[in-house]
Design a protein around this motif. Structure first.
Motif, PDB file in Angstrom:
ATOM      1  N   ARG A   1       1.008  -1.015   0.007  1.00 38.48           N
ATOM      2  CA  ARG A   1      -0.024  -0.066  -0.047  1.00 38.48           C
ATOM      3  C   ARG A   1       1.195   1.380   0.279  1.00 38.48           C
ATOM      4  O   ARG A   1       0.725   2.085  -0.236  1.00 38.48           O
ATOM      5  CB  ARG A   1      -1.339   0.034   1.073  1.00 38.48           C
ATOM      6  N   HIS A   2       2.049   1.474   0.898  1.00 40.55           N
ATOM      7  CA  HIS A   2       2.800   2.300   0.808  1.00 40.55           C
ATOM      8  C   HIS A   2       3.382   2.520  -1.048  1.00 40.55           C
ATOM      9  O   HIS A   2       3.522   4.007  -1.056  1.00 40.55           O
ATOM     10  CB  HIS A   2       3.870   2.483   1.998  1.00 40.55           C
ATOM     11  N   TRP A   3       4.057   1.709  -0.985  1.00 42.90           N
ATOM     12  CA  TRP A   3       4.442   1.813  -2.770  1.00 42.90           C
ATOM     13  C   TRP A   3       3.814   1.656  -3.830  1.00 42.90           C
ATOM     14  O   TRP A   3       3.772   2.994  -4.915  1.00 42.90           O
ATOM     15  CB  TRP A   3       5.640   0.664  -3.454  1.00 42.90           C
ATOM     16  N   GLY A   4       2.152   1.647  -3.316  1.00 45.20           N
ATOM     17  CA  GLY A   4       1.483   1.782  -4.096  1.00 45.20           C
ATOM     18  C   GLY A   4       0.523   2.535  -4.473  1.00 45.20           C
ATOM     19  O   GLY A   4      -0.098   2.998  -5.393  1.00 45.20           O
ATOM     20  N   LYS A   5       0.865   3.602  -3.710  1.00 43.33           N
ATOM     21  CA  LYS A   5       0.252   5.466  -3.763  1.00 43.33           C
ATOM     22  C   LYS A   5       1.190   5.926  -5.469  1.00 43.33           C
ATOM     23  O   LYS A   5       0.594   7.145  -6.024  1.00 43.33           O
ATOM     24  CB  LYS A   5       1.243   6.381  -2.123  1.00 43.33           C
ATOM     25  N   MET A   6       2.587   5.176  -5.739  1.00 42.22           N
ATOM     26  CA  MET A   6       3.368   6.362  -6.500  1.00 42.22           C
ATOM     27  C   MET A   6       2.441   5.947  -7.742  1.00 42.22           C
ATOM     28  O   MET A   6       3.097   5.971  -9.365  1.00 42.22           O
ATOM     29  CB  MET A   6       4.501   5.788  -6.981  1.00 42.22           C
ATOM     30  N   LEU A   7       1.627   4.716  -7.774  1.00 39.37           N
ATOM     31  CA  LEU A   7       0.733   3.800  -8.807  1.00 39.37           C
ATOM     32  C   LEU A   7      -0.971   4.254  -9.030  1.00 39.37           C
ATOM     33  O   LEU A   7      -1.630   4.590  -8.400  1.00 39.37           O
ATOM     34  CB  LEU A   7       0.576   2.899  -9.318  1.00 39.37           C
ATOM     35  N   ASN A   8      -0.588   5.650 -10.477  1.00 41.96           N
ATOM     36  CA  ASN A   8      -1.683   6.327 -10.167  1.00 41.96           C
ATOM     37  C   ASN A   8      -2.706   5.801 -11.361  1.00 41.96           C
ATOM     38  O   ASN A   8      -3.904   7.094 -11.804  1.00 41.96           O
ATOM     39  CB  ASN A   8      -1.892   8.156 -10.089  1.00 41.96           C
ATOM     40  N   ASN A   9      -1.890   5.463 -11.809  1.00 42.66           N
ATOM     41  CA  ASN A   9      -2.545   5.204 -13.115  1.00 42.66           C
ATOM     42  C   ASN A   9      -3.515   3.975 -13.885  1.00 42.66           C
ATOM     43  O   ASN A   9      -3.230   2.636 -14.733  1.00 42.66           O
ATOM     44  CB  ASN A   9      -2.235   5.885 -14.966  1.00 42.66           C
ATOM     45  N   ALA A  10      -3.846   2.402 -13.290  1.00 37.97           N
ATOM     46  CA  ALA A  10      -4.142   1.645 -12.960  1.00 37.97           C
ATOM     47  C   ALA A  10      -4.731   1.007 -11.786  1.00 37.97           C
ATOM     48  O   ALA A  10      -4.872   1.627 -10.944  1.00 37.97           O
ATOM     49  CB  ALA A  10      -2.787   0.044 -12.862  1.00 37.97           C
ATOM     50  N   THR A  11      -5.303  -0.397 -12.425  1.00 39.62           N
ATOM     51  CA  THR A  11      -5.967  -1.218 -11.229  1.00 39.62           C
ATOM     52  C   THR A  11      -4.449  -2.084 -10.999  1.00 39.62           C
ATOM     53  O   THR A  11      -3.903  -2.313 -11.076  1.00 39.62           O
ATOM     54  CB  THR A  11      -7.497  -2.384 -11.619  1.00 39.62           C
ATOM     55  N   LYS A  12      -5.011  -1.148  -8.800  1.00 43.81           N
ATOM     56  CA  LYS A  12      -4.101  -1.969  -8.410  1.00 43.81           C
ATOM     57  C   LYS A  12      -3.989  -3.252  -7.569  1.00 43.81           C
ATOM     58  O   LYS A  12      -4.856  -3.524  -7.227  1.00 43.81           O
ATOM     59  CB  LYS A  12      -3.317  -1.299  -6.784  1.00 43.81           C
ATOM     60  N   VAL A  13      -3.262  -4.128  -7.517  1.00 41.41           N
ATOM     61  CA  VAL A  13      -3.555  -5.311  -7.121  1.00 41.41           C
ATOM     62  C   VAL A  13      -2.657  -5.765  -6.273  1.00 41.41           C
ATOM     63  O   VAL A  13      -1.140  -5.154  -5.880  1.00 41.41           O
ATOM     64  CB  VAL A  13      -2.930  -6.510  -8.165  1.00 41.41           C
ATOM     65  N   TYR A  14      -3.173  -5.943  -5.204  1.00 40.61           N
ATOM     66  CA  TYR A  14      -2.395  -6.725  -4.030  1.00 40.61           C
ATOM     67  C   TYR A  14      -1.784  -7.937  -3.310  1.00 40.61           C
ATOM     68  O   TYR A  14      -3.028  -8.338  -3.242  1.00 40.61           O
ATOM     69  CB  TYR A  14      -3.081  -5.654  -2.562  1.00 40.61           C
ATOM     70  N   GLY A  15      -1.047  -8.109  -2.601  1.00 37.47           N
ATOM     71  CA  GLY A  15      -0.718  -9.989  -2.204  1.00 37.47           C
ATOM     72  C   GLY A  15      -0.877 -10.902  -3.236  1.00 37.47           C
ATOM     73  O   GLY A  15      -1.128 -10.236  -4.795  1.00 37.47           O
ATOM     74  N   HIS A  16      -1.469 -11.981  -3.694  1.00 35.93           N
ATOM     75  CA  HIS A  16      -0.936 -12.996  -4.644  1.00 35.93           C
ATOM     76  C   HIS A  16      -2.634 -12.906  -5.426  1.00 35.93           C
ATOM     77  O   HIS A  16      -3.166 -12.572  -4.700  1.00 35.93           O
ATOM     78  CB  HIS A  16      -1.543 -14.356  -3.692  1.00 35.93           C
ATOM     79  N   LYS A  17      -2.104 -13.226  -6.762  1.00 37.29           N
ATOM     80  CA  LYS A  17      -3.117 -12.344  -7.765  1.00 37.29           C
ATOM     81  C   LYS A  17      -4.629 -13.394  -7.644  1.00 37.29           C
ATOM     82  O   LYS A  17      -5.790 -12.597  -8.007  1.00 37.29           O
ATOM     83  CB  LYS A  17      -3.175 -13.216  -9.151  1.00 37.29           C
ATOM     84  N   LYS A  18      -4.595 -14.294  -6.234  1.00 39.22           N
ATOM     85  CA  LYS A  18      -6.153 -15.385  -6.894  1.00 39.22           C
ATOM     86  C   LYS A  18      -6.794 -14.306  -5.316  1.00 39.22           C
ATOM     87  O   LYS A  18      -8.146 -15.062  -4.723  1.00 39.22           O
ATOM     88  CB  LYS A  18      -5.860 -16.456  -5.863  1.00 39.22           C
ATOM     89  N   HIS A  19      -5.986 -13.986  -3.845  1.00 38.48           N
ATOM     90  CA  HIS A  19      -6.481 -12.953  -2.962  1.00 38.48           C
ATOM     91  C   HIS A  19      -6.299 -11.400  -3.390  1.00 38.48           C
ATOM     92  O   HIS A  19      -6.188 -10.777  -1.939  1.00 38.48           O
ATOM     93  CB  HIS A  19      -5.466 -13.401  -1.411  1.00 38.48           C
ATOM     94  N   ASN A  20      -6.613 -10.744  -3.716  1.00 42.89           N
ATOM     95  CA  ASN A  20      -6.557  -9.574  -3.875  1.00 42.89           C
ATOM     96  C   ASN A  20      -7.713  -9.169  -3.188  1.00 42.89           C
ATOM     97  O   ASN A  20      -8.651  -9.582  -2.706  1.00 42.89           O
ATOM     98  CB  ASN A  20      -7.020  -8.895  -5.293  1.00 42.89           C
ATOM     99  N   ASN A  21      -7.415  -7.189  -2.463  1.00 38.78           N
ATOM    100  CA  ASN A  21      -7.579  -6.778  -1.960  1.00 38.78           C
ATOM    101  C   ASN A  21      -8.734  -5.517  -2.865  1.00 38.78           C
ATOM    102  O   ASN A  21      -8.726  -5.731  -3.699  1.00 38.78           O
ATOM    103  CB  ASN A  21      -6.791  -6.036  -1.092  1.00 38.78           C
TER     104      ASN A  21
END
Length: 170
Positions: free
Chosen positions: A150-170
């Motif tokens: 989530r910290h690094w994800g703040k720098m991504l602003n033009n995509a659908t963000k995925v966290y963790g394993h792709k089968k367990h997205n938030n």
């Protein structure tokens, strides 16, 4: 009605610049510029570069740059690299989320005799923030990018963000 539209566009641009400044700040803080940078714009359309993804396998499977080869970053092995890139004169671009992990891999490539190694400035986040395409594990274009956390994800602003394993997205 015209002015709210301009305000909305201005806010969008400021948000994008904020994301960029965070990437700039992080690279200045964590990198030592030991591997020369290449920009997303400079990389597009060039077929002479071998592109190596230095993120975790699950990040690569969510999305990656077209024709990128997954290498990872933790278990750097000379024999594996030689199998992937036998020609040490072949131009190589390494990337990760923003360019920190890839700099470490780029350093190892240079130490192992590779002559032309570049680090993608801002990594896949900057690539996607600028609107360039990414592809999933079956090579279909996707809007999804693994945001690392989530910290690094703040720098991504033009995509659908995925966290963790792709089968367990938030």
């Amino acid at each position: 009605m015209k002015y709210p539209f301009h305000i909305l566009i201005s806010l969008f641009c400021l948000y994008g610049l904020h994301g960029q400044s965070k990437i700039d700040q992080a690279l200045k803080k964590f990198n030592n510029n030991s591997v020369p940078y290449i920009t997303a714009e400079s990389l597009t359309g060039h077929t002479r570069f071998l592109i190596l993804d230095t993120r975790e396998k699950e990040e690569f499977e969510v999305s990656h740059i077209a024709k990128a080869i997954w290498l990872g970053n933790k278990n750097f092995d000379k024999d594996t690299i030689l199998a992937i890139v036998p020609d040490k004169n072949r131009p190589i671009v390494v990337y990760c989320s923003i360019g920190v992990r890839s700099e470490k891999v780029g350093e190892k490539l240079l130490k192992n005799g590779y002559k032309e190694v570049y680090n993608l400035y801002g990594g896949i986040f900057e690539w996607k923030n600028k609107g360039f395409p990414v592809y999933d594990s079956i090579e279909q274009e996707t809007d999804r990018v693994h945001a690392y956390n989530r910290h690094w994800g703040k720098m991504l602003n033009n995509a659908t963000k995925v966290y963790g394993h792709k089968k367990h997205n938030n």
